[in-house]
Design a protein around this motif. Structure first.
Motif: not given
Lengths: 673, 310
Positions: B281-306
């Motif tokens: 469907s043109g979407g993505v799944l991003i795996d995030a673990v709470t021990s990781e920095a949230p900024v990397s997850t946010v970055r992945e989401v932004v990239l995914g949205a682009r």
């Protein structure tokens, strides 16, 4: 703490500690939250896998093995509450089980069972422990002691006899019962002979002899609180009752009541007011003390149809009630003895009279100057003692014969006068023919020949006679020699005449001629005469267990408190039938159409003689639990072997099955599922 | 006083475990600032002038944009996409069910706290780009969804909602919770919206993936962020354990050493299914673990949205 207790604790630790360790090992893991728990495959934890069936079974088997080992090691220390037969050499045993069925065995124990029930249970346990080849005899210790089952190897018959035993109101006769038990096992070929006495020991001491008596079941010998109505006799309008109490506590707060009997035999007299059945017509408080006490009551109605009963409850309920007997007509004993020759040097009554008084039996002693010529004059006597008679005139002999035919018992103590009877007189029916008196070197009576008289009979072995009558040449036809001198000459002869009996002794009572009157055996001899006369005369009041003898050909019907007296005991003579009332109460006796009432009472000694523990230092009685040791070592060893085999089988099974299980568990597919 | 004691305890138990992730405003700003958030040309693909590529057809797409040449050449239904200059609304769907309140011993905060930080950071980025932000909930304490709003006030409202949410609810029992959230998105999200689902994807009702994938129509961009606790991600347990789920009464007793691989395989299988389905469907799944920095997850989401792969 004894060694056995310490050992038991150590064994318990051996079993419990591994079990606790096992439980700790297989304890549940701590619970924790894990949101994706449903994604986690289910796999039985290894510790739990190991605690599965095979471990549990192995644990059980190994624990049982430890226990079996402990029991095997402790077998010499193990005691069992069940009675068992200890076998000295492992061979067969000859066992005489003496069960006391006397009145005191009715007492209730704290367990709720009577002493007799416990004793019978003990006898059953002994029989259960008996093996094939063991010989068992069953003796009953209620007076008179008797053999319920002669020694037999048929254990089934012994069980049946034990099952049929019933407690009675008889007195206790431990001594005779033990002697019967010993004589029952003595002729048997078994090396290991035992006499087991299941009794409360409320009686005479156990006599010496072999084998020693084993007296287990100490619970039978606990004290009891009981009062009993021994007898109740009406005297005119008064009733005199004898009450025996084992302790003051038993008598405290209780009273003796006179109530109209449900078995009243005679109607109240016309002048007395009528009373309903069961109605109490007189009452008196008991004195709170142990022993016998006499209570006198004056009922509003005649005593013949009354019962004397105690209020309250005690250990034996059956002895709290007794029928009131009509005015007692004591058993009469006539004594014909020369005061000049047969008295003690200090004077007083003749030795025979003194001896009869010393017996303290319920008899009336009447000295007679001569033997009456008329039988009617003898009717009021049940027994007659002739001491050194000088011959009997024909009229006297006829009267004596008639009296004997009707059940009299005559004792002739023959002395020097027997040698010089007057013309026309003889000593028939005691002896027939001439007698001679002469000196003798014999010292006394052969103890073996007079053993039937019991322990006192042995005292007659030393009589120091200055002379004796030779009976051998003058024995009457049909006479039986009951005892002999130690040189074989007859000492005592018995002859039955109709219902009656003559007893002839070859010594007079005079102390100048022998020590006969000084020996305890003399009292036993007189007691034997009284007993024989009681059996024949049928006293209106007798103690339970006293046989009633009747001519063999007579038609006798006896109704007792429990219906017709069915048990008929054959007495020693073929010419007699003997009935033994074993229960206290009122009996209706019909002999050849004539009806009479007899009262059977209990022996107060049954109540007042407290049970006692046999002397621990007395070698005649073994009371310790040594003999109820159970040798189960062979059975335990077999069980141990079986457990070992089971353990090996389980281990072999475990070695095959869990490997397969583990391989299956290691596969990824198993996890994925 | 004593009567309210149980209630107080209940409240404390249900309070979100923020751990090191609070305060949300600062953490979210920090995470947002770590991501390039300059003005953008609209990433919306759909009806427009400049060709923007192909994607697989999903039911609901406008049939006018089916590329018949691609159909004839490859035998597959493909839709032609065009870039257009428009606003891109951000629809945040946050899973606040009980399982999201989990925090293991080594984790910086609860999963829901982590998801809140990511959501707040994305809100800040979206608002700074002039895009409206809407917030929907799955589970939680049944608070109302926030409609799409723009401006500083919208950020405050979203942050306030995220700060006060408390984890709760059993999605096994409330099987319509996800459907309710997605129905709101389907009704209000305009063409070209970016739908971000923040969830641990655990205990979600059946067909949740289908419902979420269906939102890809109208040119919406779907991004699923699977937030896991480090313990969930690694299953770092040893020996016999007895585990119980946060939702429902499920319990399991097992040997962690033996089943670790099996568990991780099941976890990966779920991710793979979502990833594959969203990719269609043109979407993505991003795996995030709470021990990781949230900024990397946010970055992945932004990239995914682009439209780029994270």
């Amino acid at each position: 703490m004894s060694f056995a207790v310490g050992l038991a604790l150590a064994v318990a630790a051996f079993v419990v500690v591994p079990f606790v360790a096992h439980l700790l090992r297989r304890s549940r893991a701590d619970e924790r939250e894990f949101p994706p728990a449903h994604l986690v495959p289910v796999v039985e934890p290894v510790a739990r896998q190991r605690s599965r069936l095979e471990d549990r079974a192995l644990f059980g088997v190994r624990a049982a093995m430890i226990l079996a080992l402990a029991v095997l090691g402790a077998t010499p220390l193990v005691r069992c509450s069940r009675l068992s037969i200890a076998r000295q050499s492992g061979g067969s045993v000859a066992l005489a089980i003496v069960v006391d069925d006397s009145l005191s065995m009715r007492s209730q124990t704290p367990s709720g069972k009577s002493r007799f029930d416990l004793a019978r249970g003990g006898a059953r346990e002994l029989l259960a422990a008996a093996r094939e080849g063991d010989a068992v005899a069953v003796i009953l210790a209620g007076a008179p002691a008797r053999v319920a089952l002669s020694a037999t190897t048929d254990l089934g018959a012994a069980r049946r006899v034990i099952a049929e035993l019933e407690v009675t109101d008889r007195p206790t006769d431990l001594a005779a019962a033990v002697q019967l038990g010993r004589s029952a096992v003595k002729p048997l070929p078994h090396v290991d002979r035992k006499v087991v006495l299941l009794s409360d020991f409320a009686g005479a001491p156990v006599p010496n002899g072999e084998p020693a008596v084993w007296a287990p079941m100490a619970e039978l010998r606990n004290a009891m609180d009981d009062c009993a109505v021994v007898s109740a006799v009406s005297h005119g309008r008064r009733v005199s009752a004898t009450v025996a109490c084992s302790s003051a506590q038993a008598a405290r707060g209780r009273s003796l009541d006179l109530a109209v009997s449900t078995q009243a035999a005679t109607a109240p007299d016309a002048g007395a007011p009528l009373a309903k059945t069961g109605e109490v017509v007189a009452s008196a408080k008991l004195d709170p003390r142990a022993g016998e006490q006499t209570v006198s009551l004056e009922p509003s109605t005649l005593g013949a149809g009354l019962d004397a009963q105690l209020s309250g409850k005690d250990s034996i309920a059956e002895d709290d009630r007794a029928p009131v007997a009509p005015e007692a007509q004591g058993l009469g004993v006539a004594v014909i003895s020369d005061v000049a020759t047969s008295s003690a040097t200090t004077g007083g009554a003749t030795v025979v009279e003194q001896a009869l008084e010393a017996l303290a039996l319920d008899v009336g002693v009447k000295p007679l100057p001569t033997l009456p010529d008329d039988a009617k004059e003898l009717e009021r006597f049940a027994a007659l003692v002739l001491d050194d008679p000088g011959g009997l005139a024909p009229e006297a002999r006829a009267a004596l014969g008639e009296w004997l035919e009707r059940g009299g018992v005559a004792l002739g103590l023959l002395g020097p006068r027997a040698e010089s009877v007057q013309l026309g007189t003889t000593l028939e029916p005691f002896v027939s023919g001439a007698l001679s008196w002469g000196t003798t070197k014999s010292g006394g009576v052969d103890p073996k020949s007079i053993a039937w008289l019991g322990a006192p009979g042995s005292s007659l072995s030393s009589l120091a006679p200055r002379g004796r009558v030779r009976l051998e040449s003058a024995l009457a036809p049909g006479a039986t020699v009951l005892a002999r001198w130690d040189d074989g000459e007859p000492f005592m002869v018995e002859k039955r005449v109709g219902r009656g009996l003559t007893l002839t002794v070859s010594l007079p009572s005079a102390p100048d001629h022998s020590d006969l009157a000084l020996r305890p055996g003399f009292l036993a001899l007189l007691e034997h005469v009284i007993e024989q006369s009681e059996r024949r005369a049928g006293p209106r009041r007798s103690v339970a267990g006293t046989p009633w003898a009747f001519p063999a050909g007579s038609r006798v019907e006896i109704d007792g408190p429990r219906g017709p007296l069915a048990r008929e005991t054959a007495s020693g003579a073929e010419t007699e039938r003997a009935f033994v009332p074993s229960r206290v109460g009122r009996y209706r006796v019909r002999v050849e159409g004539t009806t009479e009432q007899r009262i059977v009472t209990l022996d107060s000694a049954e109540i007042t003689t407290a049970p006692h523990e046999p002397d621990q230092h007395d070698e005649r009685v073994v009371t310790s639990g040594v003999d109820n040791q159970v040798d189960a070592s062979s059975e335990v060893a077999l069980a141990l072997l079986a457990l070992l085999a089971l353990e090996l089988a389980l281990r072999a099974t475990r070695r095959l099955a869990p490997r397969r299980k583990r391989r299956r568990a290691d596969r990824p597919s198993a996890l994925a599922s | 006083m004593s009567a309210s004691a149980p209630e107080s305890r209940l409240t404390l138990e249900q309070t979100l475990d923020w751990g090191e992730l609070a305060p949300l405003r600062l953490t979210a700003r920090s995470a947002a600032d770590g991501v390039y958030a300059g003005g953008h040309r609209s990433q919306r693909r759909g009806a427009g002038v400049e060709f923007g590529g192909h994607r697989a057809y999903v039911p609901g797409d406008d049939l006018r944009f089916i590329d018949r040449h691609a159909l004839m050449r490859h035998g597959r239904l493909m839709v032609r996409q065009f870039e257009t200059e428009t606003d891109r609304a951000l629809r945040l769907v946050v899973d606040a069910s009980a399982s999201m309140g989990f925090r293991s011993a080594g984790a910086p905060g609860a999963k829901l706290a982590y998801a809140a930080v990511v959501a707040a950071a994305l809100t800040r980025i979206a608002i700074s780009n002039g895009d409206p932000v809407a917030l929907d909930w799955i589970g939680g304490d049944a608070r109302e969804p926030l409609p799409a709003l723009g401006g500083r006030e919208a950020f405050e409202r979203v942050v306030a909602a995220l700060e006060t949410v408390r984890p709760g609810g059993d999605l096994g029992l409330d099987t319509a919770a996800a459907e309710r959230a997605f129905a709101g998105v389907a009704r209000h999200a305009r063409r070209g919206s970016v739908v971000v689902l923040l969830s641990d994807l655990i205990d979600l009702p059946e067909h949740t993936l289908d419902r979420f994938a269906a939102l890809a129509s109208l040119g919406r961009t779907l991004i699923a962020v699977r937030v896991l606790d480090p313990l969930e991600a690694s299953f770092a347990l040893e020996g016999p354990v007895r585990l119980y789920a946060s939702e429902g009464s499920f319990r399991v007793e097992t040997d962690a050493s033996l089943v670790r691989q099996g568990y991780l395989a099941r976890l990966a299988a779920i991710a793979s299914e979502w990833r594959q389905r969203l990719a269609e469907s043109g979407g993505v799944l991003i795996d995030a673990v709470t021990s990781e920095a949230p900024v990397s997850t946010v970055r992945e989401v932004v990239l995914g949205a682009r439209g780029g792969q994270p």
